[in-house]
Design an enzyme around this catalytic site. Structure first.
Site, PDB file in Angstrom:
ATOM      1  N   LYS A 355      46.419 -32.390  17.034  1.00  0.00           N
ATOM      2  CA  LYS A 355      46.293 -30.921  16.900  1.00  0.00           C
ATOM      3  C   LYS A 355      44.850 -30.484  16.771  1.00  0.00           C
ATOM      4  CE  LYS A 355      47.152 -33.096  13.012  1.00  0.00           C
ATOM      5  NZ  LYS A 355      48.046 -34.177  12.655  1.00  0.00           N
ATOM      6  N   VAL A 382      52.310 -30.051  16.628  1.00  0.00           N
ATOM      7  CA  VAL A 382      52.780 -29.094  15.623  1.00  0.00           C
ATOM      8  C   VAL A 382      54.198 -29.479  15.208  1.00  0.00           C
ATOM      9  CG1 VAL A 382      53.248 -26.671  15.087  1.00  0.00           C
ATOM     10  CG2 VAL A 382      51.405 -27.257  16.678  1.00  0.00           C
ATOM     11  N   GLY A 436      51.932 -43.025   5.568  1.00  0.00           N
ATOM     12  CA  GLY A 436      51.441 -42.703   6.921  1.00  0.00           C
ATOM     13  C   GLY A 436      51.567 -41.235   7.264  1.00  0.00           C
ATOM     14  N   GLU A 439      46.309 -37.344   7.081  1.00  0.00           N
ATOM     15  CA  GLU A 439      45.253 -37.549   8.077  1.00  0.00           C
ATOM     16  C   GLU A 439      44.294 -38.632   7.586  1.00  0.00           C
ATOM     17  OE1 GLU A 439      45.220 -35.768  11.133  1.00  0.00           O
ATOM     18  OE2 GLU A 439      47.175 -35.500  10.226  1.00  0.00           O
ATOM     19  N   ASP A 450      44.434 -28.879   8.515  1.00  0.00           N
ATOM     20  CA  ASP A 450      45.467 -29.375   9.431  1.00  0.00           C
ATOM     21  C   ASP A 450      46.483 -28.262   9.738  1.00  0.00           C
ATOM     22  OD1 ASP A 450      46.929 -31.886  10.625  1.00  0.00           O
ATOM     23  OD2 ASP A 450      48.440 -30.865   9.416  1.00  0.00           O
ATOM     24  N   LYS A 454      47.299 -26.315  13.390  1.00  0.00           N
ATOM     25  CA  LYS A 454      48.648 -26.120  13.935  1.00  0.00           C
ATOM     26  C   LYS A 454      48.947 -24.636  14.135  1.00  0.00           C
ATOM     27  CE  LYS A 454      50.216 -30.445  11.904  1.00  0.00           C
ATOM     28  NZ  LYS A 454      50.667 -31.091  10.679  1.00  0.00           N
ATOM     29  N   GLY A 552      54.744 -38.673   9.819  1.00  0.00           N
ATOM     30  CA  GLY A 552      55.315 -40.017   9.756  1.00  0.00           C
ATOM     31  C   GLY A 552      55.511 -40.599  11.145  1.00  0.00           C
TER      32      GLY A 552
HETATM   33  N1  HSE Z   1      48.844 -35.072   8.279  1.00  0.00           N
HETATM   34  C1  HSE Z   1      49.809 -34.366   9.039  1.00  0.00           C
HETATM   35  C2  HSE Z   1      50.860 -33.823   8.109  1.00  0.00           C
HETATM   36  C3  HSE Z   1      50.423 -35.310  10.050  1.00  0.00           C
HETATM   37  O1  HSE Z   1      50.935 -34.313   6.992  1.00  0.00           O
HETATM   38  O2  HSE Z   1      51.595 -32.930   8.482  1.00  0.00           O
HETATM   39  C4  HSE Z   1      51.275 -34.609  11.081  1.00  0.00           C
HETATM   40  O3  HSE Z   1      50.567 -33.647  11.787  1.00  0.00           O
END
Ligand code: HSE
Length: 588
Positions: A355, A382, A436, A439, A450, A454, A552
């Site tokens: 993104k 997104v 996971g 970021e 983030d 999006k 994830g």
């Molecule tokens: N770090 C982002 C989140 C990953 O936690 O939404 C997915 O875009």
């Protein structure tokens, strides 16, 4: 603050319903549930509701029948049926679990819960009725109902099975009873052939044929009782391979052959093999008949050697040989955008989950794609597995979007959920990193960057307007601690990081990323952990809601792979696909 103030607005129109049937030929082993879930996801993200009817894993019904004979000898059929159906019951539970992993809301229902009644013999019964209201009800709060094929309940025998291949009959019956738009039988062949394609590689495939001709041509492929039931009910059957665009249609129509067309595999460069990339690679490797892999670009090739992945840390090697498709899941913004631009200019399709790169370089990436005619797709950027951009594009093409607000950062939502349970901020963040979700630099999640990336893409999809992430006001998550989160819960509110946008009267767009408490009955309040949600209001006042997992490996890889399969289908239908070596026919 962009409050959502139309709680009583009418809900969206009924989405189309389709029945997908997964037989034992495509459920050969446990790993195949991920591929089957990906196929279901493809329909869900296109806005369809799905009834997924499943067979047992390959060989399981035979094993159960052998076990029945070994333990019970020549036992009464009604007792054999009780054991024989177990493979389908287990398979339905596994399918629902595979869907849950990628964040698709699925309800698994047993035959007795749906009042799926049959008559006749205990091992070769015929379906007679179904309480479609139970399915309707489940589909109000789920995208998918998973149903075991092959078995039903019976007044006298208790439980019965429908004969070999009976899952085809279950699927057709469900379509007839629920008014589904179509039923697609997913097989290990791409349709009905005039001759057995295993014996004659030049056998011709039908594009369409009528029920009687299908019954003659598809012996061993489709249960004859299912074709007869479809004929009686006027249900159109599609017979297709997993992931295919093409199908043979069985309908009240004259026979028509499909044009001969063999596509070579798509040559893929995968850039990145971290949390998301490894999931994407697993999908690609499962379809060695469709994809030929370049060495995968990784930071540390030694780390991946044990997994049997051919890796490189050199970009030129990863991009060697002019790939048809570049899949970018490296992270960062400027460098990946530069690489993607180059790939698009060279005519390669690009799929990315990035993104930050797409939001920052939206215009140049799209210009490169337009110039060469190559596809640029970024559904996963997104919402992860929540098809937010698809819904907004659909609405923008239809009634138009008035406003949208959502939980669009899984890490932020995870942290706020954990704070509500009393966890310390740093512990919650560390857990999100370990899972996971976060970021590489988690301050992007915490500070709202983030979510702003999006939101910038959401605004493009919804309004076709440029609003750079830097121009969007953001609040940091660190303004909330465990005590504040728990106090909010005690008074009936929950903290959420909410990204919202609205079209103003002058055509401009107001947008922000806030961290604020909302009441429990707010449409976004129920998102837990890494879930994402979106509520959009269209310009006719209708409300549309989406639910899914926003972060994830598996939810994100599902969305990336769905884009990859879109590119593959377009490629397979193109002349370019025919220009070279024939495909490897076996799945890995
Ligand atoms: N770090 C982002 C989140 C990953 O936690 O939404 C997915 O875009």
């Amino acid at each position: 603050m962009l409050d959502f103030d139309q709680k009583d607005a009418p809900s969206a129109e009924e989405p189309a319903l389709c029945v997908l049937k997964f037989g034992s030929s495509v459920l050969e082993r446990e790993a195949d549930y991920a591929a089957a879930a990906a196929e279901v996801y493809r329909h869900v993200r296109a806005g369809e509701k799905v009834i997924a009817v499943v067979s047992a894993l390959a060989g399981e019904t035979d094993a159960l029948l052998a076990q029945s004979a070994a333990v019970g000898g020549a036992a009464p059929d009604r007792l054999v049926a009780r054991l024989a159906r177990v493979g389908e019951l287990k398979s339905a539970a596994l399918m629902a679990l595979a869907l849950a992993r990628i964040g698709v809301r699925a309800s698994a229902l047993d035959p007795d819960e749906m009042k799926l009644q049959a008559e006749g013999e205990a091992l070769d019964a015929d379906l007679v009725s179904l309480d479609a209201g139970v399915i309707d009800h489940a589909l109000q709060s789920h995208e998918v109902v998973v149903a075991p094929g092959f078995c039903a309940v019976h007044e006298a025998h208790g439980v019965v099975t429908l004969g070999r291949g009976g899952t085809d009959l279950t699927a057709v019956f469900f379509a007839a009873q629920t008014g589904a738009r179509r039923v697609r039988l997913i097989k290990d062949v791409d349709g009905v052939y005039a001759e057995d394609p295993a014996k004659n590689p030049n056998a011709e495939r039908f594009a369409e044929l009528d029920y009687d001709a299908a019954a003659r041509a598809s012996s061993g492929l489709i249960q004859p009782k299912a074709i007869e039931a479809a004929k009686q009910a006027g249900v159109v059957i599609e017979v297709a391979a997993l992931g295919a665009g093409d199908a043979t249609r069985i309908a009240a129509a004259p026979a028509r052959k499909a044009p001969a067309h063999v596509a070579r595999p798509l040559r893929v460069a995968l850039l990145g093999c971290g949390a998301v990339g490894a999931g994407v690679l697993a999908h690609l490797r499962q379809r060695a008949d469709l994809f030929e892999m370049n060495p995968v670009l990784v930071r540390n090739p030694a780390k991946h050697a044990a997994a049997g992945v051919v890796c490189t840390d050199r970009l030129d090697r990863a991009l060697s040989g002019g790939p048809d498709l570049v899949v970018e899941v490296m992270g960062g913004a400027d460098e990946p955008a530069h690489i993607m631009s180059g790939a698009l200019q060279a005519g390669a399709a690009v799929v990315t989950a990035n993104k930050a790169a797409v939001a920052k370089h939206y215009d140049s990436l799209h210009a490169a794609a337009r110039a060469s005619g190559a596809a640029l797709r970024f559904s996963a950027a997104v919402g992860g597995g929540t098809p937010i951009l698809e819904l907004l594009e659909q609405l923008a093409d239809g009634p138009g979007v008035a406003s949208a607000e959502g939980v669009m950062n899984g890490t932020g939502n995870f942290i706020l959920s954990k704070l509500g349970e009393g966890a310390a901020f740093d512990d919650a963040l560390a857990e999100a990193q370990a899972l996971g979700f976060a970021e590489a630099d988690p301050s992007a999640d915490v500070e709202g960057h983030d979510a702003a990336d999006k939101l910038s893409l959401v605004i493009r999809a919804a309004f076709g307007v440029e609003l750079a992430p830097d121009a969007i006001a953001k609040q940091s998550l660190d303004r909330v601690g465990p005590e504040q989160a728990q106090n909010a819960l005690a008074r009936g509110e929950i903290y959420k990081q909410i990204a919202s946008c609205r079209l103003a009267a002058d055509g401009s767009v107001e947008a922000c990323v806030e961290v604020r408490p909302v009441p429990f009955d707010h449409p976004l309040a129920g998102a837990r952990n890494e879930e994402n949600r979106l509520v959009a209001l269209d310009r006719s006042g209708r409300r549309h809601a989406l639910y899914g997992k926003g972060a994830g490996r598996w939810p994100t890889a599902a969305a990336v792979f769905a884009d990859i399969m879109d590119v593959q289908r377009a490629f397979a239908a193109s002349a370019q696909a025919r220009l070279a070596p024939p495909p490897v026919l076996k799945r890995a």
